[in-house]
Write a protein that holds these residues in place. Structure first.
Motif, PDB file in Angstrom:
ATOM      1  N   ALA A 284      -1.170   0.677  -0.703  1.00 48.42           N
ATOM      2  CA  ALA A 284      -1.968   1.890  -0.864  1.00 48.42           C
ATOM      3  C   ALA A 284      -2.373   2.403   0.523  1.00 48.42           C
ATOM      4  O   ALA A 284      -2.847   1.653   1.365  1.00 48.42           O
ATOM      5  CB  ALA A 284      -3.203   1.573  -1.684  1.00 48.42           C
ATOM      6  N   GLU A 285      -2.118   3.652   0.762  1.00 47.25           N
ATOM      7  CA  GLU A 285      -2.463   4.220   2.057  1.00 47.25           C
ATOM      8  C   GLU A 285      -3.882   4.754   2.011  1.00 47.25           C
ATOM      9  O   GLU A 285      -4.422   5.058   0.968  1.00 47.25           O
ATOM     10  CB  GLU A 285      -1.502   5.356   2.406  1.00 47.25           C
ATOM     11  N   ALA A 286      -4.456   4.881   3.175  1.00 46.10           N
ATOM     12  CA  ALA A 286      -5.854   5.282   3.233  1.00 46.10           C
ATOM     13  C   ALA A 286      -6.032   6.793   3.377  1.00 46.10           C
ATOM     14  O   ALA A 286      -7.087   7.264   3.742  1.00 46.10           O
ATOM     15  CB  ALA A 286      -6.542   4.558   4.379  1.00 46.10           C
TER      16      ALA A 286
ATOM     17  N   PRO B  38      -8.012   3.802  -2.473  1.00 43.11           N
ATOM     18  CA  PRO B  38      -7.460   4.048  -1.142  1.00 43.11           C
ATOM     19  C   PRO B  38      -8.467   4.752  -0.235  1.00 43.11           C
ATOM     20  O   PRO B  38      -8.291   4.781   0.961  1.00 43.11           O
ATOM     21  CB  PRO B  38      -6.257   4.937  -1.414  1.00 43.11           C
ATOM     22  N   TYR B  39      -9.498   5.325  -0.787  1.00 46.33           N
ATOM     23  CA  TYR B  39     -10.484   6.010   0.065  1.00 46.33           C
ATOM     24  C   TYR B  39     -11.815   6.108  -0.669  1.00 46.33           C
ATOM     25  O   TYR B  39     -11.875   5.824  -1.863  1.00 46.33           O
ATOM     26  CB  TYR B  39     -10.036   7.424   0.443  1.00 46.33           C
TER      27      TYR B  39
ATOM     28  N   LEU C 137      -9.640   6.184 -11.209  1.00 45.33           N
ATOM     29  CA  LEU C 137      -8.726   5.053 -11.142  1.00 45.33           C
ATOM     30  C   LEU C 137      -7.589   5.517 -10.256  1.00 45.33           C
ATOM     31  O   LEU C 137      -7.078   6.621 -10.427  1.00 45.33           O
ATOM     32  CB  LEU C 137      -8.173   4.704 -12.530  1.00 45.33           C
ATOM     33  N   TRP C 138      -7.245   4.712  -9.280  1.00 43.36           N
ATOM     34  CA  TRP C 138      -6.135   5.092  -8.411  1.00 43.36           C
ATOM     35  C   TRP C 138      -5.020   4.093  -8.561  1.00 43.36           C
ATOM     36  O   TRP C 138      -5.188   2.923  -8.283  1.00 43.36           O
ATOM     37  CB  TRP C 138      -6.589   5.160  -6.950  1.00 43.36           C
TER      38      TRP C 138
ATOM     39  N   ILE D 198      -3.646  -1.917 -11.329  1.00 42.38           N
ATOM     40  CA  ILE D 198      -4.823  -1.308 -10.710  1.00 42.38           C
ATOM     41  C   ILE D 198      -4.852  -1.694  -9.232  1.00 42.38           C
ATOM     42  O   ILE D 198      -4.917  -2.867  -8.889  1.00 42.38           O
ATOM     43  CB  ILE D 198      -6.111  -1.779 -11.405  1.00 42.38           C
ATOM     44  N   THR D 199      -4.773  -0.715  -8.368  1.00 38.83           N
ATOM     45  CA  THR D 199      -4.827  -0.993  -6.934  1.00 38.83           C
ATOM     46  C   THR D 199      -6.202  -0.577  -6.426  1.00 38.83           C
ATOM     47  O   THR D 199      -6.860   0.251  -7.036  1.00 38.83           O
ATOM     48  CB  THR D 199      -3.733  -0.223  -6.186  1.00 38.83           C
ATOM     49  N   PRO D 200      -6.635  -1.164  -5.319  1.00 38.68           N
ATOM     50  CA  PRO D 200      -7.963  -0.816  -4.815  1.00 38.68           C
ATOM     51  C   PRO D 200      -8.041   0.665  -4.430  1.00 38.68           C
ATOM     52  O   PRO D 200      -7.020   1.290  -4.158  1.00 38.68           O
ATOM     53  CB  PRO D 200      -8.128  -1.710  -3.589  1.00 38.68           C
TER      54      PRO D 200
END
Lengths: 235, 608
Positions: free
Chosen positions: A114-116, B607-608, A104-105, B603-605
């Motif tokens: 959110a950065e990649a 990131p990678y 979970l992020w 909950i955020t998507p």
């Protein structure tokens, strides 16, 4: 860490965000160890936990224990409910330790998109990933994530199932016991299969989840996790 | 449950020990790390447990109970002891009658505090004995010891805790509650003891100095000060939780473990020094033991190696000593941002701070959840010092800056903090004809420490309901003539009332009133929804700073994404949208039911 009993004293660091039930999971682990006849020390940081801050606690299990916590390089197992919180605590992990992390992020400082980019430590070999959030969402009880992950941890510890279930009964309200026990058992099954795959040995005997009347909201059973798929690494 | 072997936190152990020792009256003001002491005590029927208006009052109530011949205790965090310092110093002069134990919780690493003070200095400054426990079992035992000691030497006893001890759970073998309910022995008039006129005070001072000598001798024989002789090449002198760290870091070293850290057991320390080759003192924060032991003529190592700042761990100690130089504080992976605490979704403060951010004024802040208004995106607070400081510092700023500051200085304070120590400053503001505005944010509880009752809401520690202070009438009685109540969920109204208040010559008070959502959750009837085509990506809604408003990229524009697991339907974001792209939408009863089971979690998507 194949058999925890040979490694006592054992230090578990549980990390997550406010609201995820870090402290309750730690209390349950401590109670189970106590019921199993072990000495226990537990310490926690939770001053701002209700406000979506970081929460962590350490549970130390063994016979001769002094400090209620260890510093950097002193923790044998990290149990993390959220990715960034788990990664943040990696410096605490012993070189031969293991980090059991829920996928979970939730980006710290949610004011920015959110950065990649991933922190480099995300590829640390000591991390094992589990799909706790996806599975508990699927079972429509995401609040039981803490007990799912505790189940994951339980498969690595030599605390017998009876002590775990007594601890759950002692610490949980009647209303939430069934759901959380179910998720605990699910986590235990998933992790046992995982351990078996890693070691090439048959899974240790784990008690089957008890047949419990399920609340109407719990629609789906958690299915066994196929080993060696996305659960093992970062997707 | 009749188990005698329990896993208790230091706070719970102190409460249990006090109850078994027959404490009758217990008072406190909530504050991390030792809020749970009084919360635990309030569950025992034999204890009259009370939240007090502030720490000074708490101390005085406990002292009065001790005067009347009951065993009494008072607990507070370290900065609270500063508030209670006045009665503390003088009560050492009067002495007690029934035992009085003062429990103070220090916060090394300032986990939830505005400073990192070492309260051990109070023992030396106020001349009272001090005890320190290293785990819950010892904390439990020391409480009984403390009451006995208090009565034997006719003095309050300071029980010093730290966050680590308060919040760590270790095994305690508990005993039985007192066979007969505790009872006060009664107050006997003793003019020379209880009435501190100058002549009496001087006489009492001499008694205190003799008492300290007797306490030092008592300390030499105390079973809680313990010499553990192992390898003689290294001897460690330590106390409290650092004892546990020392044992973990140097399992073979000899240790002198002190439980009574003031006055020190001098003979025992000399004896230990003669047994070992080198002495290392391991203590958190200041060199309190080190300076006293050095003054005894003993050569020791201490703060040249052991860090003064921040909490210790076994690893920090080992690192410091092995490298023979102070170590910087341990830090995690610095590429990962710290997770700052956030104001709850739909909290009244979101409305208040969104309005304040538009005013462009200096804001002096205070202590509570609302301190978070100093952070992004509002940056709405310019100073935070201590409980109740907002109003005084606002007045001082206004007096220093003169007329140009009129209408530009705003003090903000919560209802609990106002009653704790803000009300005297408000009197001062009126008395000295200040031109500041005071915003009182009334959420009817002590939210930050976990919803304790206070005189404003009238709920006692035992759960009894009372009338509660009428803040409008109180402020009016002080002499404030301009008073308005604002609804913080109406942004326009809140902003215009604040502008009016600031423009008013002389002191003005705005009360923004809405109950804390943790105390009284909003009934979920609606939630914010985004009409994607109408959104221009202007970002006004982000200025509300709500955790339920996440960000998403909609074809190049950064648009809000409402987290429906968190949104309580307060409509504050809706009110900020110039394009009406955000609108409230009714929710179905099923969703309400499901949400009771869902974890509120942003909950955020991936990131990678």
């Amino acid at each position: 860490m194949e058999d925890a009993v040979t490694n006592y004293p054992l230090t578990v660091l549980i990390a997550g965000m406010g609201g995820q039930g870090v402290v309750l999971a730690g209390d349950t682990l401590a109670e189970a160890a106590l019921l199993a006849g072990l000495n226990v020390k537990k310490s926690e940081i939770h001053g701002l936990s209700r406000r979506f801050g970081s929460v962590s606690c350490q549970v130390r299990i063994g016979r001769d224990l002094y400090s209620p916590l260890r510093g950097h390089g002193g923790v044998s197992t990290i149990l993390s409910f959220e990715g960034y919180e788990g990664l943040k605590h990696l410096p605490f992990l012993q070189t031969d330790g293991v980090a059991l992390m829920n996928r979970l992020w939730s980006k710290p400082g949610a004011l920015t998109p959110a950065e990649a980019t991933a922190p480099s430590c995300v590829n640390d070999k000591r991390i094992e990933w589990f799909e706790g959030t996806a599975l508990t969402h699927q079972a429509e009880c995401p609040r039981s994530l803490n007990f799912f992950m505790l189940g994951v941890l339980s498969a690595r510890l030599s605390i017998d199932a009876g002590a775990w279930h007594e601890a759950l009964e002692n610490l949980l309200s009647k209303r939430s016991l069934d759901v959380n026990r179910e998720m605990f058992s699910a986590g235990r099954r998933v992790a046992a299969a995982h351990v078996a795959a890693l070691t090439g040995r048959p899974a240790p005997a784990v008690s089957a989840p008890r047949a419990v009347p399920r609340p109407a909201l719990i629609k789906h059973r958690v299915t066994e996790q196929p080993v060696g798929t996305a659960a093992n690494g970062v997707g | 449950m009749s188990r005698s072997r329990l896993l208790l936190s230091g706070n719970q152990a102190v409460a249990r020990g006090a109850m078994e020792a027959g404490v009758m009256v217990a008072t406190a003001y909530p504050g991390t790390p030792c809020t749970e002491i009084l919360e635990s005590l309030s569950t025992y029927s034999s204890v009259k447990a009370m939240w007090s208006t502030n720490e000074k009052v708490a101390y005085e109530v406990a002292l009065g109970a001790a005067f009347a011949g009951a065993r009494a205790m008072v607990s507070m965090k370290h900065v609270g002891l500063n508030v209670a310092a006045d009665p503390l110093f003088s009560s050492v002069y009067t002495g007690i009658n029934g035992g009085l134990v003062v429990v103070v919780g220090d916060d090394p690493s300032a986990n939830s505090s505005q400073n990192e003070q070492d309260s051990r200095h109070y023992a030396r400054a106020a001349k009272l004995p001090m005890l320190e426990a290293s785990d819950s079992q010892e904390a439990y035992e020391l409480m009984k010891h403390a009451f006995d000691m208090s009565e034997r030497f006719d003095t309050p006893v300071l029980m010093r805790m730290t966050t680590r001890l308060c919040h760590s759970k270790t095994v305690v073998n508990i005993g039985e509650p007192p066979a007969v309910p505790p009872k006060a022995t009664g107050f006997v008039r003793d003019f020379d003891k209880y009435v501190l006129l100058p002549r009496q005070a001087i006489q009492r001072h001499a008694i205190i100095e003799n008492r300290l000598e007797a306490l030092a001798e008592f300390s030499d024989d105390s079973a809680y000060n313990r010499m553990e002789l192992r390898d003689r090449s290294l001897g460690i002198i330590t106390s409290g939780v650092p004892y546990c760290y020392a044992r973990e870091a140097f399992p073979n070293a000899s240790v002198l473990k002190l439980a009574q850290t003031y006055p020190l057991p001098k003979d025992l320390i000399h004896k230990f020094a003669a047994e070992v080759e080198r002495i290392l003192i391991i203590e958190e924060l200041d060199p309190f033991l080190e300076e006293q032991i050095k003054a005894m003529g003993i050569k020791v190592h201490g703060k040249e190696w052991i860090p003064r700042v921040g909490e210790l761990t076994p690893e920090r100690i080992l690192h410091s000593v092995e490298k023979l130089s102070p170590q910087p504080q341990e830090k995690g992976d610095t590429t990962i941002a710290a997770r700052a605490p956030r104001i709850c979704a739909g909290c009244q403060y979101l409305g208040v701070y969104t309005a304040i951010a538009r005013l462009g004024v200096r804001v002096t802040g205070d202590i509570g959840c609302y301190t978070l208004g100093s952070l992004e995106p509002w940056n709405a607070i310019d100073s935070v010092v201590c409980m109740g400081a907002s109003i005084g510092t606002a007045l001082g700023m206004e007096k220093a800056l003169g007329e140009e500051s009129h209408g530009k200085v705003l003090a903000i304070i919560g209802d609990g903090t106002l009653l704790h120590s803000g009300i005297t400053s408000l009197m001062d503001l009126v008395y000295n004809q200040g031109h500041c505005t005071v915003l009182i944010m009334d959420n009817s509880t002590t939210a930050m420490t976990g919803l304790q009752g206070h005189p404003g809401n009238g709920t006692t520690a035992k759960g009894l309901a009372g009338p509660g202070v009428n803040i409008e009438k109180l402020v009016q009685a002080i002499g404030v003539e301009w008073i308005r109540v604002a609804n913080p969920y109406d942004l326009e109204q809140t902003e215009s009332i604040l502008r009016e208040a600031l423009a008013h010559p002389g002191p003005s008070v705005v009360i923004s009133r809405a109950p804390c959502l943790l105390l009284k959750p909003k009934t979920l009837v609606q939630q914010a929804h985004l009409k994607e085509e109408a959104c221009t990506g202007c970002g006004e809604c982000f200025k509300v700073g709500c955790v339920a408003i996440e960000r998403q990229d909609l074809g190049g524009k950064i648009a809000p994404k409402i987290n429906l697991d968190l949104c309580v339907g307060c409509t504050l974001c809706v009110q900020t949208c110039p394009e009406e792209a955000l609108a409230p939408k009714a929710v179905t009863p099923e969703l309400v039911e499901i949400r009771q089971w869902k974890m509120p979690l942003p909950i955020t998507p991936l990131p990678y």
